[in-house]
Scaffold this motif. Sequence first.
Motif, PDB file in Angstrom:
ATOM      1  N   THR A  85       0.825  -1.203   0.000  1.00  0.00           N
ATOM      2  CA  THR A  85       0.000   0.000   0.000  1.00  0.00           C
ATOM      3  C   THR A  85       0.861   1.256   0.000  1.00  0.00           C
ATOM      4  O   THR A  85       0.430   2.290  -0.475  1.00  0.00           O
ATOM      5  CB  THR A  85      -0.920   0.029   1.225  1.00  0.00           C
ATOM      6  OG1 THR A  85      -0.127  -0.101   2.403  1.00  0.00           O
ATOM      7  CG2 THR A  85      -1.952  -1.097   1.154  1.00  0.00           C
ATOM      8  N   GLN A  86       2.058   1.133   0.565  1.00  0.00           N
ATOM      9  CA  GLN A  86       2.989   2.259   0.609  1.00  0.00           C
ATOM     10  C   GLN A  86       4.346   1.771   0.125  1.00  0.00           C
ATOM     11  O   GLN A  86       5.068   1.103   0.858  1.00  0.00           O
ATOM     12  CB  GLN A  86       3.127   2.792   2.037  1.00  0.00           C
ATOM     13  CG  GLN A  86       1.839   3.305   2.622  1.00  0.00           C
ATOM     14  CD  GLN A  86       2.011   3.707   4.079  1.00  0.00           C
ATOM     15  OE1 GLN A  86       2.974   3.359   4.728  1.00  0.00           O
ATOM     16  NE2 GLN A  86       1.042   4.450   4.575  1.00  0.00           N
ATOM     17  N   SER A  88       8.204   1.493  -0.577  1.00  0.00           N
ATOM     18  CA  SER A  88       9.357   2.012   0.163  1.00  0.00           C
ATOM     19  C   SER A  88      10.559   2.094  -0.770  1.00  0.00           C
ATOM     20  O   SER A  88      10.619   1.424  -1.794  1.00  0.00           O
ATOM     21  CB  SER A  88       9.674   1.110   1.357  1.00  0.00           C
ATOM     22  OG  SER A  88      10.096  -0.152   0.914  1.00  0.00           O
ATOM     23  N   ASP A  95       4.043  -3.370   5.629  1.00  0.00           N
ATOM     24  CA  ASP A  95       3.403  -2.238   6.290  1.00  0.00           C
ATOM     25  C   ASP A  95       3.130  -2.705   7.715  1.00  0.00           C
ATOM     26  O   ASP A  95       2.199  -3.475   7.955  1.00  0.00           O
ATOM     27  CB  ASP A  95       2.113  -1.863   5.568  1.00  0.00           C
ATOM     28  CG  ASP A  95       1.377  -0.696   6.214  1.00  0.00           C
ATOM     29  OD1 ASP A  95       1.761  -0.277   7.327  1.00  0.00           O
ATOM     30  OD2 ASP A  95       0.416  -0.212   5.610  1.00  0.00           O
TER      31      ASP A  95
END
Length: 133
Positions: A85-86, A88, A95
């Motif tokens: 979702t995020q 890096s 996450d």
Amino acid sequence: MSLTPDNLFGIHTQALDLWQRRTEVLANNLANADTPGYLARDVDFRKVLAAAGGGSDKLPLQTTAPGQIGAADQATDGLAYRVPTQPSMDGNTVDAQAEQAAFAANGVHYQASLSFITAQIRMLRTAINGGQG
């Protein structure tokens, strides 16, 4: 008809194994939250339940010549890579907050299956003892 854990407790015996496996996978994800390039994994419930039920939404793999990869050689662990979702910078897809939430929810599911099995055992014990504690 003989009584086995599968027909006494339904899918809950298999569910306990699945919840346990997912606990291990989620714990591994959390342990590697700072490992560069680590790809988070999770249990693919659809695949595992289809395998447990003997069904599948895909055609079975068939080999037509010696040396081809057979269905038995396919991964049967039911694991899939989690979609991050995020993103890096170091390529890690864990996450930590999502993993912790999934870990907590998994514990609730495990406890629910265990509670069901415990209630079934109590009911059987009552039936065997004729209601005498």
